[in-house]
Write a protein that holds these residues in place. Structure first.
Motif, PDB file in Angstrom:
ATOM      1  N   GLY A  50       0.956  -1.344   0.050  1.00  0.00           N
ATOM      2  CA  GLY A  50      -0.096  -0.080   0.207  1.00  0.00           C
ATOM      3  C   GLY A  50       0.848   1.193   0.121  1.00  0.00           C
ATOM      4  N   GLU A  51       1.727   1.174   0.959  1.00  0.00           N
ATOM      5  CA  GLU A  51       2.774   2.489   0.892  1.00  0.00           C
ATOM      6  C   GLU A  51       3.335   2.662  -0.406  1.00  0.00           C
ATOM      7  OE1 GLU A  51       6.149   4.707   3.968  1.00  0.00           O
ATOM      8  OE2 GLU A  51       5.464   2.470   4.295  1.00  0.00           O
ATOM      9  N   LEU A  52       3.916   1.654  -1.102  1.00  0.00           N
ATOM     10  CA  LEU A  52       4.697   1.614  -2.261  1.00  0.00           C
ATOM     11  C   LEU A  52       3.716   2.124  -3.416  1.00  0.00           C
ATOM     12  CD1 LEU A  52       6.940  -1.444  -2.305  1.00  0.00           C
ATOM     13  CD2 LEU A  52       7.648   0.965  -2.371  1.00  0.00           C
ATOM     14  N   ALA A  53       2.612   1.808  -3.343  1.00  0.00           N
ATOM     15  CA  ALA A  53       1.442   2.495  -4.570  1.00  0.00           C
ATOM     16  C   ALA A  53       1.414   3.856  -4.042  1.00  0.00           C
ATOM     17  CB  ALA A  53       0.213   1.476  -4.060  1.00  0.00           C
ATOM     18  N   GLU A  54       1.218   4.511  -2.973  1.00  0.00           N
ATOM     19  CA  GLU A  54       1.164   5.757  -2.583  1.00  0.00           C
ATOM     20  C   GLU A  54       2.461   6.562  -3.220  1.00  0.00           C
ATOM     21  OE1 GLU A  54       0.319   6.587   1.279  1.00  0.00           O
ATOM     22  OE2 GLU A  54      -1.559   5.490   1.491  1.00  0.00           O
ATOM     23  N   LEU A  55       3.625   5.783  -3.036  1.00  0.00           N
ATOM     24  CA  LEU A  55       4.939   6.493  -3.264  1.00  0.00           C
ATOM     25  C   LEU A  55       5.337   6.449  -4.911  1.00  0.00           C
ATOM     26  CD1 LEU A  55       7.137   4.897  -0.737  1.00  0.00           C
ATOM     27  CD2 LEU A  55       6.776   7.368  -0.779  1.00  0.00           C
ATOM     28  N   ALA A  56       4.885   5.514  -5.466  1.00  0.00           N
ATOM     29  CA  ALA A  56       4.728   5.304  -6.875  1.00  0.00           C
ATOM     30  C   ALA A  56       3.823   6.267  -7.586  1.00  0.00           C
ATOM     31  CB  ALA A  56       4.498   3.822  -7.524  1.00  0.00           C
ATOM     32  N   HIS A  57       2.702   6.606  -6.997  1.00  0.00           N
ATOM     33  CA  HIS A  57       1.835   7.559  -7.636  1.00  0.00           C
ATOM     34  C   HIS A  57       2.289   8.940  -7.130  1.00  0.00           C
ATOM     35  CE1 HIS A  57      -2.024   9.420  -8.543  1.00  0.00           C
ATOM     36  NE2 HIS A  57      -1.874  10.211  -7.377  1.00  0.00           N
ATOM     37  N   GLU A  58       2.888   9.110  -6.126  1.00  0.00           N
ATOM     38  CA  GLU A  58       3.301  10.610  -5.754  1.00  0.00           C
ATOM     39  C   GLU A  58       4.687  10.891  -6.682  1.00  0.00           C
ATOM     40  OE1 GLU A  58       4.067  10.459  -1.635  1.00  0.00           O
ATOM     41  OE2 GLU A  58       1.827  10.316  -1.154  1.00  0.00           O
ATOM     42  N   HIS A  59       5.392   9.835  -7.085  1.00  0.00           N
ATOM     43  CA  HIS A  59       6.569   9.964  -7.527  1.00  0.00           C
ATOM     44  C   HIS A  59       6.602   9.194  -8.758  1.00  0.00           C
ATOM     45  CE1 HIS A  59       8.147  12.213  -3.964  1.00  0.00           C
ATOM     46  NE2 HIS A  59       7.600  11.106  -3.348  1.00  0.00           N
ATOM     47  N   PRO A  60       5.870   9.367  -9.666  1.00  0.00           N
ATOM     48  CA  PRO A  60       5.469   8.261 -11.063  1.00  0.00           C
ATOM     49  C   PRO A  60       6.955   8.422 -11.821  1.00  0.00           C
ATOM     50  CG  PRO A  60       4.607  10.532 -11.308  1.00  0.00           C
ATOM     51  CD  PRO A  60       5.174  10.426  -9.888  1.00  0.00           C
ATOM     52  N   LEU A  61       7.897   9.380 -11.881  1.00  0.00           N
ATOM     53  CA  LEU A  61       9.070   9.260 -12.561  1.00  0.00           C
ATOM     54  C   LEU A  61      10.253   8.708 -11.884  1.00  0.00           C
ATOM     55  CD1 LEU A  61       9.000  12.938 -14.107  1.00  0.00           C
ATOM     56  CD2 LEU A  61       7.813  10.607 -15.103  1.00  0.00           C
ATOM     57  N   ARG A  62      10.097   8.259 -10.602  1.00  0.00           N
ATOM     58  CA  ARG A  62      11.006   7.612  -9.972  1.00  0.00           C
ATOM     59  C   ARG A  62      10.793   6.011  -9.894  1.00  0.00           C
ATOM     60  NH1 ARG A  62      14.036  10.223  -5.830  1.00  0.00           N
ATOM     61  NH2 ARG A  62      15.371   9.296  -4.738  1.00  0.00           N
ATOM     62  N   GLU A  63      11.828   5.620 -11.004  1.00  0.00           N
ATOM     63  CA  GLU A  63      11.495   4.141 -11.235  1.00  0.00           C
ATOM     64  C   GLU A  63      11.676   3.199 -10.239  1.00  0.00           C
ATOM     65  OE1 GLU A  63      12.799   3.076 -15.093  1.00  0.00           O
ATOM     66  OE2 GLU A  63      13.182   4.933 -15.969  1.00  0.00           O
ATOM     67  N   HIS A  64      12.667   3.732  -9.273  1.00  0.00           N
ATOM     68  CA  HIS A  64      12.826   2.518  -8.364  1.00  0.00           C
ATOM     69  C   HIS A  64      11.557   2.098  -7.509  1.00  0.00           C
ATOM     70  CE1 HIS A  64      15.554  -0.079  -6.065  1.00  0.00           C
ATOM     71  NE2 HIS A  64      15.608   0.911  -5.052  1.00  0.00           N
ATOM     72  N   PHE A  65      10.683   3.209  -7.161  1.00  0.00           N
ATOM     73  CA  PHE A  65       9.666   2.913  -6.283  1.00  0.00           C
ATOM     74  C   PHE A  65       8.629   1.826  -7.238  1.00  0.00           C
ATOM     75  CE2 PHE A  65      10.089   7.046  -3.993  1.00  0.00           C
ATOM     76  CZ  PHE A  65      10.613   6.272  -2.770  1.00  0.00           C
ATOM     77  N   SER A  66       8.642   2.158  -8.560  1.00  0.00           N
ATOM     78  CA  SER A  66       7.648   1.263  -9.346  1.00  0.00           C
ATOM     79  C   SER A  66       8.265  -0.073  -9.278  1.00  0.00           C
ATOM     80  CB  SER A  66       7.632   1.823 -10.727  1.00  0.00           C
ATOM     81  OG  SER A  66       7.151   3.114 -10.715  1.00  0.00           O
ATOM     82  N   ARG A  67       9.547  -0.241  -9.451  1.00  0.00           N
ATOM     83  CA  ARG A  67      10.239  -1.578  -9.383  1.00  0.00           C
ATOM     84  C   ARG A  67      10.071  -2.220  -7.977  1.00  0.00           C
ATOM     85  NH1 ARG A  67      14.621  -4.034  -7.796  1.00  0.00           N
ATOM     86  NH2 ARG A  67      15.616  -2.193  -6.661  1.00  0.00           N
ATOM     87  N   LEU A  68      10.308  -1.530  -6.945  1.00  0.00           N
ATOM     88  CA  LEU A  68      10.147  -2.103  -5.664  1.00  0.00           C
ATOM     89  C   LEU A  68       8.556  -2.423  -5.628  1.00  0.00           C
ATOM     90  CD1 LEU A  68      12.092   0.191  -3.520  1.00  0.00           C
ATOM     91  CD2 LEU A  68      12.595  -2.177  -4.019  1.00  0.00           C
ATOM     92  N   ARG A  69       7.363  -1.402  -5.911  1.00  0.00           N
ATOM     93  CA  ARG A  69       6.040  -1.931  -5.916  1.00  0.00           C
ATOM     94  C   ARG A  69       5.770  -3.291  -6.702  1.00  0.00           C
ATOM     95  NH1 ARG A  69       1.208   1.029  -8.918  1.00  0.00           N
ATOM     96  NH2 ARG A  69      -0.699   0.084  -7.798  1.00  0.00           N
TER      97      ARG A  69
END
Length: 274
Positions: free
Chosen positions: A184-203
Motif C-alpha cells: 500500500g505504501e509503495l502504491a502511494e509512493l509510486a503515485h506521488e513520484h511516478p518518474l522515480r522508477e525505483h519505487f515502481s520496481r519495488l512495488r
C-alpha cells in the motif's frame, strides 16, 4: 542566557520547522531569516561559516547594503538565546559547537550509515530498524518557509535524501519477506513520484511476491505510461528486466527460506541493488 547544561542538552530540528529546545523548554529563535542563519550553522556540522557566506545564504547575489550588519545582529541574538559557549565567532565568521548537542539531521545521517553497515553485514532486521528511526526524525519538509537560496537548495537536498531512505527501507522490508506490509505504501509512493522508477520496481516486486502477478504487470504499464507522457522515454533497463522476469514467472524473484524459516533475498541480477 546560560551555556550548555549536560542535564538539559540542546536539541535542534531542521528536518521540519527550525526549532530548538533546552531540555523540555523550546527556545525563541526569532524571525525567519534569523532561523535561516541558525540552519546554515547547524548543517555545516560544527564548521565555521563566514559572515559573507551567511549573507549569500540569505540573499544570494542581491544582498542589501546592510547585509553583513544584519547577519551579525542575527548571530548576536542567537548567541543570547543559545549561549555564548555554543555559538561563537570564529575566523571571521561563526560556528556552533554541535558536539554536545542533538541535531536531527546529523542523527539521521548517523542512523543511515549504521543501516548501511548492517546491510553490508547481512543484518537486515537491524538495518530496517535504523532506517525507520532515521525516517521518524522528519517533521514534514525540511526548513519550511525559510527564505533565501540556501534554504531552497537544502529543501531539495533533504527531500531527495528522504526518498533515498524510503527506498532503502522498502528494500529491507522486502528482503525480510514483508511485502504484504508495504504494497500500500509503495502504491502511494509510486503515485506521488511516478518518474522515480525505483519505487515502481519495488512495488512490482512486492506485488509479485504477494502472488499478485497481474497487478505487478499493471504497475509496470502505469510507470511506462507516466514516463512516456512526462519525459517521452521508455522505462530503464532494470524496470524492463523485472517486467520480463515477472512475465516469465522467474523463480529467482521469490524469497528463499533459511533453515530457521527466515526470509532471505535470492539473487535477482540487476533487478536488485547490491
Amino acid at each position: 542566557m546560560g551555556g550548555e547544561d549536560s542535564r538539559n542538552p540542546l536539541r535542534f530540528s531542521v528536518l521540519g520547522p527550525v526549532r530548538a529546545w533546552r531540555g523540555a523548554t523550546e527556545l525563541p529563535l526569532g524571525a525567519r531569516q534569523q532561523r535561516c542563519v541558525l540552519a546554515v550553522l547547524l548543517l555545516r556540522g560544527g564548521g565555521t561559516v563566514t559572515v559573507g557566506e551567511l549573507a549569500d545564504a540569505l540573499w544570494g547575489e542581491r544582498p542589501p547594503q546592510s547585509a553583513l550588519g544584519t547577519v551579525r545582529t542575527y548571530a548576536y541574538r542567537l548567541r543570547r538565546v543559545l549561549g555564548h559557549d555554543v555559538l561563537g565567532p570564529d575566523n571571521g565568521g561563526y560556528r556552533i559547537d554541535t558536539r554536545p548537542c542533538h541535531v536531527d539531521a546529523a542523527e539521521c545521517e548517523r542512523l543511515a550509515a549504521e543501516a548501511a553497515r548492517h546491510r553490508a553485514d547481512g543484518r537486515t532486521e537491524a538495518a530496517l530498524d535504523a532506517l525507520e528511526a532515521a525516517l521518524a526524525l522528519w517533521r514534514g519538509e525540511a526548513l519550511p518557509g525559510l527564505p533565501g537560496p540556501y534554504a531552497e537548495r537544502q529543501r531539495a537536498r533533504w527531500a531527495e535524501r528522504r526518498l533515498e531512505l524510503l527506498e532503502a527501507r522498502m528494500e529491507a522490508a522486502l528482503d525480510l519477506g514483508r511485502h504484504d506490509r508495504v504494497t500500500g505504501e509503495l502504491a502511494e509512493l509510486a503515485h506521488e513520484h511516478p518518474l522515480r522508477e525505483h519505487f515502481s520496481r519495488l512495488r512490482m516486486l512486492a506485488l509479485y511476491r504477494a502472488g499478485r502477478q497481474a497487478e505487478a504487470l499493471e504497475a509496470y504499464a502505469s510507470a511506462r505510461r507516466a514516463l512516456a507522457a512526462e519525459l517521452g522515454v521508455e522505462p530503464g533497463p532494470e524496470l524492463r528486466e523485472l517486467h520480463a522476469r515477472i512475465l516469465a514467472a522467474d523463480p529467482a524473484l521469490a524469497l528463499a527460506r533459511t533453515a530457521t524459516g527466515t526470509a532471505t533475498r535470492t539473487a535477482v541480477g540487476t533487478a536488485e541493488r547490491p
